[in-house]
Design a protein around this motif. Structure first.
Motif, PDB file in Angstrom:
ATOM      1  N   LYS A 111       0.811  -1.222   0.000  1.00 41.65           N
ATOM      2  CA  LYS A 111       0.000   0.000   0.000  1.00 41.65           C
ATOM      3  C   LYS A 111       0.841   1.268   0.000  1.00 41.65           C
ATOM      4  O   LYS A 111       0.318   2.350  -0.191  1.00 41.65           O
ATOM      5  N   GLY A 112       2.139   1.154   0.299  1.00 39.98           N
ATOM      6  CA  GLY A 112       2.953   2.360   0.456  1.00 39.98           C
ATOM      7  C   GLY A 112       3.570   2.903  -0.818  1.00 39.98           C
ATOM      8  O   GLY A 112       4.112   4.006  -0.817  1.00 39.98           O
ATOM      9  N   PHE A 113       3.519   2.138  -1.924  1.00 45.12           N
ATOM     10  CA  PHE A 113       4.015   2.674  -3.206  1.00 45.12           C
ATOM     11  C   PHE A 113       2.918   3.548  -3.797  1.00 45.12           C
ATOM     12  O   PHE A 113       1.777   3.094  -3.943  1.00 45.12           O
ATOM     13  N   HIS A 114       3.260   4.785  -4.166  1.00 49.80           N
ATOM     14  CA  HIS A 114       2.217   5.691  -4.658  1.00 49.80           C
ATOM     15  C   HIS A 114       2.523   6.191  -6.060  1.00 49.80           C
ATOM     16  O   HIS A 114       3.454   6.972  -6.257  1.00 49.80           O
ATOM     17  N   GLN A 115       1.723   5.746  -6.991  1.00 51.78           N
ATOM     18  CA  GLN A 115       1.839   6.192  -8.376  1.00 51.78           C
ATOM     19  C   GLN A 115       1.441   7.667  -8.502  1.00 51.78           C
ATOM     20  O   GLN A 115       1.927   8.374  -9.359  1.00 51.78           O
ATOM     21  N   ILE A 116       0.570   8.125  -7.629  1.00 49.63           N
ATOM     22  CA  ILE A 116       0.025   9.493  -7.670  1.00 49.63           C
ATOM     23  C   ILE A 116      -0.467   9.843  -9.076  1.00 49.63           C
ATOM     24  O   ILE A 116       0.002  10.792  -9.708  1.00 49.63           O
ATOM     25  N   ASP A 117      -1.400   9.055  -9.553  1.00 48.43           N
ATOM     26  CA  ASP A 117      -2.131   9.434 -10.759  1.00 48.43           C
ATOM     27  C   ASP A 117      -3.260  10.354 -10.318  1.00 48.43           C
ATOM     28  O   ASP A 117      -4.457  10.019 -10.395  1.00 48.43           O
ATOM     29  N   LEU A 118      -2.861  11.528  -9.816  1.00 45.47           N
ATOM     30  CA  LEU A 118      -3.789  12.531  -9.300  1.00 45.47           C
ATOM     31  C   LEU A 118      -3.263  13.881  -9.762  1.00 45.47           C
ATOM     32  O   LEU A 118      -2.085  14.012 -10.099  1.00 45.47           O
ATOM     33  N   HIS A 119      -4.130  14.877  -9.742  1.00 45.72           N
ATOM     34  CA  HIS A 119      -3.702  16.223 -10.114  1.00 45.72           C
ATOM     35  C   HIS A 119      -3.972  17.206  -8.984  1.00 45.72           C
ATOM     36  O   HIS A 119      -4.783  16.942  -8.091  1.00 45.72           O
ATOM     37  N   ASP A 120      -3.295  18.325  -9.059  1.00 43.93           N
ATOM     38  CA  ASP A 120      -3.453  19.471  -8.154  1.00 43.93           C
ATOM     39  C   ASP A 120      -2.922  19.169  -6.752  1.00 43.93           C
ATOM     40  O   ASP A 120      -1.808  18.705  -6.613  1.00 43.93           O
ATOM     41  N   ASN A 121      -3.795  19.372  -5.762  1.00 44.85           N
ATOM     42  CA  ASN A 121      -3.344  19.396  -4.374  1.00 44.85           C
ATOM     43  C   ASN A 121      -3.563  18.032  -3.720  1.00 44.85           C
ATOM     44  O   ASN A 121      -4.698  17.640  -3.472  1.00 44.85           O
ATOM     45  N   ILE A 122      -2.470  17.316  -3.421  1.00 43.59           N
ATOM     46  CA  ILE A 122      -2.640  15.970  -2.844  1.00 43.59           C
ATOM     47  C   ILE A 122      -2.581  15.987  -1.314  1.00 43.59           C
ATOM     48  O   ILE A 122      -2.451  14.930  -0.680  1.00 43.59           O
ATOM     49  N   ALA A 123      -2.701  17.172  -0.715  1.00 44.20           N
ATOM     50  CA  ALA A 123      -2.611  17.272   0.751  1.00 44.20           C
ATOM     51  C   ALA A 123      -3.664  16.384   1.427  1.00 44.20           C
ATOM     52  O   ALA A 123      -3.393  15.783   2.462  1.00 44.20           O
ATOM     53  N   GLY A 124      -4.867  16.304   0.839  1.00 44.61           N
ATOM     54  CA  GLY A 124      -5.908  15.468   1.433  1.00 44.61           C
ATOM     55  C   GLY A 124      -5.489  14.006   1.435  1.00 44.61           C
ATOM     56  O   GLY A 124      -5.691  13.280   2.414  1.00 44.61           O
ATOM     57  N   PHE A 125      -4.868  13.585   0.349  1.00 44.41           N
ATOM     58  CA  PHE A 125      -4.391  12.200   0.233  1.00 44.41           C
ATOM     59  C   PHE A 125      -3.297  11.920   1.263  1.00 44.41           C
ATOM     60  O   PHE A 125      -3.328  10.901   1.964  1.00 44.41           O
ATOM     61  N   LEU A 126      -2.337  12.846   1.387  1.00 45.29           N
ATOM     62  CA  LEU A 126      -1.200  12.619   2.289  1.00 45.29           C
ATOM     63  C   LEU A 126      -1.602  12.768   3.758  1.00 45.29           C
ATOM     64  O   LEU A 126      -0.862  12.358   4.641  1.00 45.29           O
ATOM     65  N   SER A 127      -2.761  13.360   4.015  1.00 47.71           N
ATOM     66  CA  SER A 127      -3.197  13.544   5.398  1.00 47.71           C
ATOM     67  C   SER A 127      -4.003  12.346   5.908  1.00 47.71           C
ATOM     68  O   SER A 127      -4.302  12.268   7.092  1.00 47.71           O
ATOM     69  N   SER A 128      -4.386  11.448   5.010  1.00 48.02           N
ATOM     70  CA  SER A 128      -5.097  10.232   5.429  1.00 48.02           C
ATOM     71  C   SER A 128      -4.431   9.050   4.764  1.00 48.02           C
ATOM     72  O   SER A 128      -5.056   8.288   4.018  1.00 48.02           O
ATOM     73  N   HIS A 129      -3.156   8.891   5.019  1.00 44.02           N
ATOM     74  CA  HIS A 129      -2.375   7.814   4.389  1.00 44.02           C
ATOM     75  C   HIS A 129      -2.833   6.463   4.943  1.00 44.02           C
ATOM     76  O   HIS A 129      -3.142   6.367   6.124  1.00 44.02           O
ATOM     77  N   PRO A 130      -2.862   5.421   4.101  1.00 42.98           N
ATOM     78  CA  PRO A 130      -3.216   4.104   4.655  1.00 42.98           C
ATOM     79  C   PRO A 130      -2.220   3.687   5.735  1.00 42.98           C
ATOM     80  O   PRO A 130      -1.080   4.131   5.752  1.00 42.98           O
ATOM     81  N   GLN A 131      -2.693   2.824   6.603  1.00 42.88           N
ATOM     82  CA  GLN A 131      -1.877   2.395   7.736  1.00 42.88           C
ATOM     83  C   GLN A 131      -0.825   1.393   7.262  1.00 42.88           C
ATOM     84  O   GLN A 131      -1.009   0.192   7.413  1.00 42.88           O
TER      85      GLN A 131
END
Ligand SMILES: *[C@@H]1O[C@H](CO)[C@@H](O)[C@H](O)[C@H]1NC(C)=O
Ligand SMILES: *[C@@H]1O[C@H](CO)[C@@H](O)[C@H](O)[C@H]1NC(C)=O
Ligand SMILES: *[C@@H]1O[C@H](CO)[C@@H](O)[C@H](O)[C@H]1NC(C)=O
Ligand SMILES: *[C@@H]1O[C@H](CO)[C@@H](O)[C@H](O)[C@H]1NC(C)=O
Ligand SMILES: *[C@@H]1O[C@H](CO)[C@@H](O)[C@H](O)[C@H]1NC(C)=O
Ligand SMILES: *[C@@H]1O[C@H](CO)[C@@H](O)[C@H](O)[C@H]1NC(C)=O
Ligand SMILES: *[C@@H]1O[C@H](CO)[C@@H](O)[C@H](O)[C@H]1NC(C)=O
Length: 485
Positions: free
Chosen positions: A268-288
């Motif tokens: 779960k810790g490898f992140h492709q980050i196929d996302l755009h703009d602000n990923i702060a929401g993603f990084l603030s609720s990282h999987p355990q």
């Protein structure tokens, strides 16, 4: 299915098929194949020890991958990193690689398609640069649909051909990927490097997985291959390229590995980050799960406000250099008197909500980001999200990592400061306590406690001054629930 049942099935099929008809020849040859399979199966099971009968085979595999291996534990010296870029992309990405590379300690290569200009060289601070083999000389070359991506895939073989000693794993990633090496060592050391292993992760974007495969390790996110698997790839990859000349690089690698009978072990810790703009929401609720990589850092917004991209990655590397196991791990606690919820993403951000928000909600990322593919329709992501709202009871106050110090030899203190005013009235549900005046959160955490697999840590709000909230992270007690009760 037992062997007897299987043989019975063969017999029945035999009697059904033999009466003849146009497909008789095919049926007979199919039957021969089946019989061959049955006999060779018999042969193997009689050769094996008696406790290796079919019903136990899976158990036996589980034992053998569970570390019967007596080699010393895996450390960074056993890993060779293969970072793949191109002259076109490498310019401006040097700083990303330098942020995580450990000169003279980590081993590996940066593969490019030519010699970069002098400003883009980093002789001591990056891996050694190797120029990829010129695949235009290959016979198969005119048939390749994506020649560049075949060059990328071929880098695995070229890294292997460098002939490094005492290698257990190859970790492959792009030049716009940041890797978290301490965590990678932690994860790899749990696997038996003498077996075939392919460790990786899907994309966050459902469509990326649909277009490629849900079963592959995305290349930008990075993936790890055990040494014996790379030995096999070095023998088989060229044949595989001939079989599948139309495939994109990481997809090609996945297919070749699959043809060797190896499936992905998801991380779960490898992140492709196929996302755009602000990923702060993603990084603030990282999987355990320990963070292993972040890709596309040149595409998404800088991850810290008022910093550029390379500065913000170097900034994240400060806590990462101190306690990587805890980096981005989410710890949640509640302040009863004010009815606040506090969510810490260690080394990155803190959220304060003015109501009691349950853990199952807080662990869903706030959708501050956009999907990778424009106009994608719902559902877009491989995980649940919460909409980014302007509601005083659902919108947190945001604080971002500022600094880390050691309080004493057992405790680190990380400080998070408010990025901007929330500009909303207080949440009027319940106690109506505004958090507007808080501009700093301090988080005390124990020094490098190995995080217990599968369980989060707990925390307490230990003080609340006029402008500072102080939180202490600790192991959860037995059967302790993280909820307002
Ligand atoms: C890593 O492990 C090897 C044994 O394979 C050992 O010789 C070496 O000292 C270790 N390196 C570190 C940094 O612990
Ligand atoms: C790495 O090794 C080289 C050559 O041995 C040396 O010149 C350089 O200072 C070392 N770099 C670091 C950061 O230790
Ligand atoms: C780049 O560096 C090399 C070796 O240091 C030197 O020979 C060459 O002239 C330099 N190229 C440019 C364009 O400055
Ligand atoms: C980012 O900021 C740093 C420090 O202010 C600066 O040195 C660097 O050139 C900036 N990078 C870019 C790409 O603007
Ligand atoms: C605390 O917040 C919850 C969730 O919004 C709310 O339902 C509850 O009434 C509040 N409790 C108090 C005592 O304010
Ligand atoms: C909540 O507090 C604000 C000021 O802090 C006040 O204006 C408002 O009337 C309060 N609302 C309730 C429901 O108590
Ligand atoms: C917080 O308040 C204290 C005094 O109560 C003050 O000295 C300090 O500068 C304030 N901190 C910030 C970050 O505003």
């Amino acid at each position: 299915m037992s062997l007897q049942t299987y043989q019975l099935m063969v017999k029945q099929r035999f009697s059904q098929l033999l009466p003849g008809g146009p497909s008789r020849a095919m049926a007979v040859s199919g039957l021969l194949l089946l019989l061959f399979y049955v006999f060779s199966f018999n042969y193997w099971s009689s050769q094996d020890h008696s406790d290796l009968h079919l019903p136990f085979a899976h158990k036996w595999r589980a034992w053998s991958s569970g570390g019967t291996n007596t080699d010393p534990p895996t450390n960074l010296s056993h890993i060779v990193f293969g970072i793949v870029g191109s002259l076109k992309t490498w310019k401006g990405r040097k700083a990303y690689l330098e942020s995580w590379w450990r000169p003279n300690i980590s081993r590996g290569y940066l593969f490019l398609d030519g010699r970069p200009d002098n400003e883009s060289l980093c002789p001591y601070t990056c891996p050694q640069i190797l120029i990829n083999e010129d695949i235009r000389k290959w016979k198969i070359y005119p048939l390749l649909k994506y020649p560049v991506s075949v060059r990328v895939a071929w880098s695995i073989v070229e890294a292997f051909r460098q002939g490094d000693n005492d290698v257990r794993w190859y970790v492959i990633a792009d030049d716009d990927t940041v890797l978290f090496m301490d965590n990678i060592v932690q994860v790899l050391s749990k696997y038996d490097h003498t077996k075939y292993y392919y460790l990786g992760a899907s994309s966050e974007s459902i469509l990326s997985n649909v277009y490629m495969s849900f079963e592959m390790g995305f290349g930008g996110a990075g993936f790890a291959l055990s040494y014996p698997l790379v030995v096999a790839m070095a023998k088989k990859l060229d044949g595989c390229i001939k079989r599948y000349p139309n495939m994109w690089s990481d997809h090609l690698i996945y297919i070749c590995i699959l043809d060797l009978g190896v499936a992905i072990s998801r991380q779960k810790g490898f992140h492709q980050i196929d996302l755009h703009d602000n990923i702060a929401g993603f990084l603030s609720s990282h999987p355990q799960s320990p963070i292993l990589s972040l890709h596309h850092i040149n595409v998404v917004d800088p991850i810290f406000p008022s910093m550029n991209r390379s500065e913000s990655i170097s900034h994240l590397m400060k806590p990462a250099g101190v306690d990587q196991s805890r980096l981005l791990q989410q710890t949640i606690c509640y302040q009863r008197e004010k009815n606040w919820s506090i969510s810490v993403s260690w080394g990155y951000s803190v959220h304060i909500y003015e109501t009691a928000v349950p853990r199952y909600v807080l662990q869903m990322p706030i959708e501050t980001f956009r999907p990778w593919i424009k106009n994608a329709k719902w559902p877009m992501f491989m995980f649940n999200t919460r909409p980014a709202k302007n509601d005083p009871c659902e919108t947190p106050h945001w604080f971002f990592f500022e600094s880390i110090e050691s309080e004493n030899k057992d405790v680190f203190v990380t400080t998070y400061t408010r990025a901007e005013k929330r500009r909303l009235s207080p949440c009027s549900l319940g106690r109506n306590h505004s958090a507007d005046r808080i501009n700093r959160v301090q988080v005390f955490s124990p020094v490098k406690t190995r995080l217990e697999a599968g369980r989060a840590e707990c925390c307490d709000v230990v003080s609340l001054s006029d402008n500072t909230t102080t939180v202490r992270i600790r192991p959860c007690m037995e059967a302790e629930e993280i909820a307002i009760v």
